[in-house]
Design a protein around this motif. Sequence first.
Motif, PDB file in Angstrom:
ATOM      1  N   GLU A   1      10.135  42.902 -23.410  1.00 23.97           N
ATOM      2  CA  GLU A   1      10.689  42.161 -24.519  1.00 23.97           C
ATOM      3  C   GLU A   1      11.350  43.037 -25.787  1.00 23.97           C
ATOM      4  O   GLU A   1      12.362  42.755 -26.128  1.00 23.97           O
ATOM      5  N   SER A   2      10.533  44.110 -25.733  1.00 19.00           N
ATOM      6  CA  SER A   2      11.062  44.978 -26.781  1.00 19.00           C
ATOM      7  C   SER A   2      12.374  45.716 -26.285  1.00 19.00           C
ATOM      8  O   SER A   2      13.221  46.073 -26.996  1.00 19.00           O
ATOM      9  N   VAL A   3      12.464  46.172 -24.976  1.00 19.55           N
ATOM     10  CA  VAL A   3      13.678  46.537 -24.325  1.00 19.55           C
ATOM     11  C   VAL A   3      14.916  45.825 -24.780  1.00 19.55           C
ATOM     12  O   VAL A   3      16.030  46.117 -25.086  1.00 19.55           O
ATOM     13  N   GLY A   4      14.758  44.572 -24.308  1.00 20.62           N
ATOM     14  CA  GLY A   4      15.759  43.693 -24.570  1.00 20.62           C
ATOM     15  C   GLY A   4      16.392  43.327 -25.778  1.00 20.62           C
ATOM     16  O   GLY A   4      17.535  43.583 -26.354  1.00 20.62           O
ATOM     17  N   GLU A   5      15.286  43.469 -26.883  1.00 22.83           N
ATOM     18  CA  GLU A   5      15.536  43.389 -28.413  1.00 22.83           C
ATOM     19  C   GLU A   5      16.331  44.677 -28.816  1.00 22.83           C
ATOM     20  O   GLU A   5      17.353  44.322 -29.585  1.00 22.83           O
ATOM     21  N   ASP A   6      15.932  45.922 -28.320  1.00 15.20           N
ATOM     22  CA  ASP A   6      16.670  47.160 -28.791  1.00 15.20           C
ATOM     23  C   ASP A   6      18.201  46.951 -28.293  1.00 15.20           C
ATOM     24  O   ASP A   6      18.893  47.529 -28.694  1.00 15.20           O
ATOM     25  N   ILE A   7      18.325  46.721 -26.866  1.00 18.65           N
ATOM     26  CA  ILE A   7      19.661  46.516 -26.407  1.00 18.65           C
ATOM     27  C   ILE A   7      20.530  45.636 -27.194  1.00 18.65           C
ATOM     28  O   ILE A   7      21.647  45.966 -27.555  1.00 18.65           O
ATOM     29  N   ALA A   8      19.909  44.539 -27.651  1.00 16.33           N
ATOM     30  CA  ALA A   8      20.947  43.709 -28.491  1.00 16.33           C
ATOM     31  C   ALA A   8      21.111  44.199 -29.767  1.00 16.33           C
ATOM     32  O   ALA A   8      22.308  44.214 -30.155  1.00 16.33           O
ATOM     33  N   GLN A   9      20.196  44.711 -30.444  1.00 19.19           N
ATOM     34  CA  GLN A   9      20.253  45.357 -31.500  1.00 19.19           C
ATOM     35  C   GLN A   9      21.485  46.489 -31.590  1.00 19.19           C
ATOM     36  O   GLN A   9      22.388  46.672 -32.370  1.00 19.19           O
ATOM     37  N   GLN A  10      21.333  47.596 -30.578  1.00 20.59           N
ATOM     38  CA  GLN A  10      22.252  48.594 -30.531  1.00 20.59           C
ATOM     39  C   GLN A  10      23.607  48.240 -29.978  1.00 20.59           C
ATOM     40  O   GLN A  10      24.702  48.639 -30.330  1.00 20.59           O
ATOM     41  N   LEU A  11      23.773  46.910 -29.280  1.00 16.26           N
ATOM     42  CA  LEU A  11      25.184  46.430 -28.791  1.00 16.26           C
ATOM     43  C   LEU A  11      25.829  45.878 -30.311  1.00 16.26           C
ATOM     44  O   LEU A  11      26.850  46.155 -30.501  1.00 16.26           O
ATOM     45  N   PHE A  12      24.790  45.259 -31.232  1.00 19.48           N
ATOM     46  CA  PHE A  12      25.692  44.776 -32.621  1.00 19.48           C
ATOM     47  C   PHE A  12      25.977  45.891 -33.323  1.00 19.48           C
ATOM     48  O   PHE A  12      27.037  46.060 -34.063  1.00 19.48           O
ATOM     49  N   ALA A  13      25.105  47.128 -33.376  1.00 20.67           N
ATOM     50  CA  ALA A  13      25.389  48.047 -34.083  1.00 20.67           C
ATOM     51  C   ALA A  13      26.870  49.026 -33.510  1.00 20.67           C
ATOM     52  O   ALA A  13      27.509  49.793 -34.367  1.00 20.67           O
ATOM     53  N   SER A  14      27.102  48.881 -32.297  1.00 16.23           N
ATOM     54  CA  SER A  14      28.026  49.587 -31.759  1.00 16.23           C
ATOM     55  C   SER A  14      29.399  48.690 -31.599  1.00 16.23           C
ATOM     56  O   SER A  14      30.528  49.365 -31.602  1.00 16.23           O
ATOM     57  N   PHE A  15      29.344  47.231 -31.875  1.00 16.73           N
ATOM     58  CA  PHE A  15      30.622  46.767 -31.340  1.00 16.73           C
ATOM     59  C   PHE A  15      30.584  45.806 -32.560  1.00 16.73           C
ATOM     60  O   PHE A  15      29.991  44.658 -32.469  1.00 16.73           O
ATOM     61  N   GLN A  16      31.513  46.063 -33.372  1.00 15.37           N
ATOM     62  CA  GLN A  16      31.565  45.175 -34.452  1.00 15.37           C
ATOM     63  C   GLN A  16      32.044  43.864 -34.194  1.00 15.37           C
ATOM     64  O   GLN A  16      31.930  42.863 -34.938  1.00 15.37           O
ATOM     65  N   ASN A  17      32.994  43.577 -32.970  1.00 11.23           N
ATOM     66  CA  ASN A  17      33.515  42.554 -32.782  1.00 11.23           C
ATOM     67  C   ASN A  17      32.428  41.549 -31.883  1.00 11.23           C
ATOM     68  O   ASN A  17      32.959  40.320 -31.661  1.00 11.23           O
ATOM     69  N   LEU A  18      31.518  42.050 -31.530  1.00  9.59           N
ATOM     70  CA  LEU A  18      30.585  41.160 -30.738  1.00  9.59           C
ATOM     71  C   LEU A  18      29.867  40.193 -31.732  1.00  9.59           C
ATOM     72  O   LEU A  18      29.175  40.240 -32.845  1.00  9.59           O
ATOM     73  N   LYS A  19      29.914  38.744 -31.459  1.00  6.14           N
ATOM     74  CA  LYS A  19      29.396  37.639 -32.204  1.00  6.14           C
ATOM     75  C   LYS A  19      28.031  37.461 -31.596  1.00  6.14           C
ATOM     76  O   LYS A  19      27.255  37.194 -32.731  1.00  6.14           O
TER      77      LYS A  19
END
Length: 120
Positions: free
Chosen positions: A73-91
Amino acid sequence: MDKIYLNKLAFYGYHGLFPEENKLGQRFYVDLVLELDLKKAGMTDEMTESIDYGHVYQVTKHVVEGTAKNLVESVGEDIAQQLFASFQNLKACSVKVTKPDPPIPGHYESVAIEIYRERP
């Protein structure tokens, strides 16, 4: 919303509650659904209007093959947060983390978690 799918990305990580999981490691699979507006990308054929799949893979790899966590669950949450930080157009994104060989007695194919997050 338009979607990009990245299916069954494979990594080797050291996540788990048991010491042997942290020492020996194991395989993890990640499935991603990235939500964003792809109309401009389709109209212009410009990468800047989409998301670079290779970069997504590298961001995900950095998390899964990085610091050991107790819970997927922590791995998944970290992936989501890093994707938002890396891709500004990700909604929004859906992140599924599969652990095919957890140390659980019994007969099964795998265990997995799936989370859905929207940009804060």
